[in-house]
Motif scaffolding. Structure first.
Motif, PDB file in Angstrom:
ATOM      1  N   ASP A   1       0.828  -1.210   0.000  1.00  0.00           N
ATOM      2  CA  ASP A   1       0.000   0.000   0.000  1.00  0.00           C
ATOM      3  C   ASP A   1       0.862   1.259   0.000  1.00  0.00           C
ATOM      4  OD1 ASP A   1      -2.611  -0.843  -0.213  1.00  0.00           O
ATOM      5  OD2 ASP A   1      -2.942  -1.011   1.948  1.00  0.00           O
TER       6      ASP A   1
ATOM      7  N   LEU B   1       0.368   3.198  -3.576  1.00  0.00           N
ATOM      8  CA  LEU B   1      -0.622   4.279  -3.486  1.00  0.00           C
ATOM      9  C   LEU B   1      -0.005   5.664  -3.335  1.00  0.00           C
ATOM     10  CD1 LEU B   1      -3.298   2.544  -1.216  1.00  0.00           C
ATOM     11  CD2 LEU B   1      -3.105   2.541  -3.718  1.00  0.00           C
ATOM     12  N   ASP B   2       1.289   5.731  -3.077  1.00  0.00           N
ATOM     13  CA  ASP B   2       1.973   7.017  -2.937  1.00  0.00           C
ATOM     14  C   ASP B   2       2.732   7.336  -4.217  1.00  0.00           C
ATOM     15  OD1 ASP B   2       3.437   9.242  -2.306  1.00  0.00           O
ATOM     16  OD2 ASP B   2       4.551   8.322  -0.646  1.00  0.00           O
TER      17      ASP B   2
ATOM     18  N   LYS C   1      -8.859  -3.657  -2.847  1.00  0.00           N
ATOM     19  CA  LYS C   1      -7.437  -3.352  -2.689  1.00  0.00           C
ATOM     20  C   LYS C   1      -6.667  -3.728  -3.961  1.00  0.00           C
ATOM     21  CE  LYS C   1      -5.675  -3.850   1.388  1.00  0.00           C
ATOM     22  NZ  LYS C   1      -5.172  -2.476   1.705  1.00  0.00           N
TER      23      LYS C   1
ATOM     24  N   ARG D   1      -3.466   2.271  -9.927  1.00  0.00           N
ATOM     25  CA  ARG D   1      -2.298   3.137  -9.760  1.00  0.00           C
ATOM     26  C   ARG D   1      -1.133   2.686 -10.632  1.00  0.00           C
ATOM     27  NH1 ARG D   1      -2.273   6.620  -5.345  1.00  0.00           N
ATOM     28  NH2 ARG D   1      -4.429   7.255  -4.962  1.00  0.00           N
TER      29      ARG D   1
ATOM     30  N   SER E   1      -7.392  -1.189  -6.641  1.00  0.00           N
ATOM     31  CA  SER E   1      -6.701   0.090  -6.435  1.00  0.00           C
ATOM     32  C   SER E   1      -5.236  -0.014  -6.830  1.00  0.00           C
ATOM     33  CB  SER E   1      -6.835   0.543  -4.982  1.00  0.00           C
ATOM     34  OG  SER E   1      -6.089  -0.293  -4.102  1.00  0.00           O
ATOM     35  N   TRP E   2      -4.614  -1.167  -6.562  1.00  0.00           N
ATOM     36  CA  TRP E   2      -3.223  -1.358  -6.982  1.00  0.00           C
ATOM     37  C   TRP E   2      -3.112  -1.370  -8.500  1.00  0.00           C
ATOM     38  CZ3 TRP E   2      -2.231  -6.092  -3.264  1.00  0.00           C
ATOM     39  CH2 TRP E   2      -2.149  -5.622  -1.951  1.00  0.00           C
TER      40      TRP E   2
END
Length: 321
Positions: free
Chosen positions: A82, A86-87, A135, A142, A138-139
């Motif tokens: 994460d 996510l950053d 999750k 990105r 979302s990975w």
């Protein structure tokens, strides 16, 4: 190490020896000292996991050199998926790999899944699976946005089944729950162009779950499995690396006698060679079927043989199998 032929030889021998840890680490250190290699495809690979997979990157680099791929790897810290994915300012995006290999265990994301679910409400189980699906999505979002190909390892069932002999048939047993988790993973990956999945569960079955997992390594170093089978682990990943590097093997060149059939067609004739029926002919027939599966995947098939062309063509065209 300046001699490329020596580098290739050592990497190939190390791979053939099963990528022993000490030798692999030494080879990887030598490889990391090199600048870009002429006639080698350069490729960046990020490794992100909810477990400790420090053993994997050096083995992958050595195996890739043997395929004339100069693989440069970067590994996230333990359980830092994460934080890295996510950053947008993370080390992952500064490294800017072509591919991100993601080894996320379901039981690390939702620990309760590793235990007895018999008394857990179905809606709670579905919520946990949805949590994992979201999750994963979302990975993918990105990584795909950054032009990085996400490649997941499938979810492998834990060794311990809390419901014992009832587990496989119970709707809340780990067998069915992990099938649902892998369905969620497959659905997520299929929604993103380029995303892939490596069947970790199949690899674990081949080497044996009791051999794959080492409770002591997990307790001491958070290594969930595979450290003793680096070569088998890497072999599952190499097709992805070759594809990304444009090094996919496109042609299979075959001999005929004692390869596609048993015996010598020029001496034994069509009736005398072994193909189909009982052993050993059954083995040659199975081999041919596997080769045809490769052709269906786009691999070119070619023959390199000293046979008389007429004998070979008669065998290929007239044999009932």
């Amino acid at each position: 190490m300046n001699d490329i032929s020596e580098l290739l030889h050592d990497a190939t021998q190390c791979s053939k020896a099963g990528l022993p840890q000490a030798k692999t680490m030494a080879q990887a250190r030598d490889i990391r000292k090199l600048d870009d290699l002429e006639d080698f495809r350069a490729l960046g690979l990020a490794v992100l996991a909810t477990t400790n997979v420090d053993f994997l990157a050096p083995a992958q680099e050595v195996a890739s050199i043997a395929d004339r791929i100069h693989l440069k790897t970067w590994s996230a810290g333990f359980n830092q998926i994460d934080q890295q994915v996510l950053d947008p300012s993370s080390e992952l995006y500064n490294f800017s790999p072509a591919t991100a290999l993601i080894f996320a265990r379901a039981e690390d994301i939702v620990p309760a899944l590793a235990y007895n679910l018999e008394s857990v409400d179905e809606t709670q189980i579905e919520d946990w699976i949805s949590q994992i699906r979201n999750k994963l999505d979302s990975w993918c979002a990105r990584l795909s946005e950054a032009g990085i190909q996400p490649v997941f390892l499938s979810f492998a069932r834990p060794a311990h089944a809390p419901l014992g002999v009832r587990d496989f048939t119970h709707p809340k047993g780990q067998a069915r729950t992990w099938n649902r988790l892998n369905d969620a993973l497959a659905e997520t990956a299929s929604a993103w162009a380029g995303a892939g999945i490596i069947d970790l569960d199949a690899l674990v079955r081949r080497v044996g779950l009791e051999h794959w997992e080492d409770p002591k390594l997990w307790s001491l170093a958070k290594i969930a499995g595979g450290a003793k089978f680096a070569a088998a682990f890497v072999a599952e990943i190499m097709p992805v690396i070759r594809e990304a590097a444009g090094r996919r093997r496109k042609c299979l060149v075959l001999d005929l006698d004692n390869t596609l059939w048993g015996g010598i067609i020029g001496e034994d004739g069509i009736e005398g060679v072994k193909l189909g029926g009982d052993y050993p002919g059954s083995v040659y027939l199975e081999f041919q079927k596997r080769i045809l599966d490769l052709r269906k995947q786009g691999v070119l098939l070619a023959v390199n043989s000293k046979n008389n062309p007429g004998d070979a063509e008669a065998m290929i065209n007239d044999h009932p199998e």
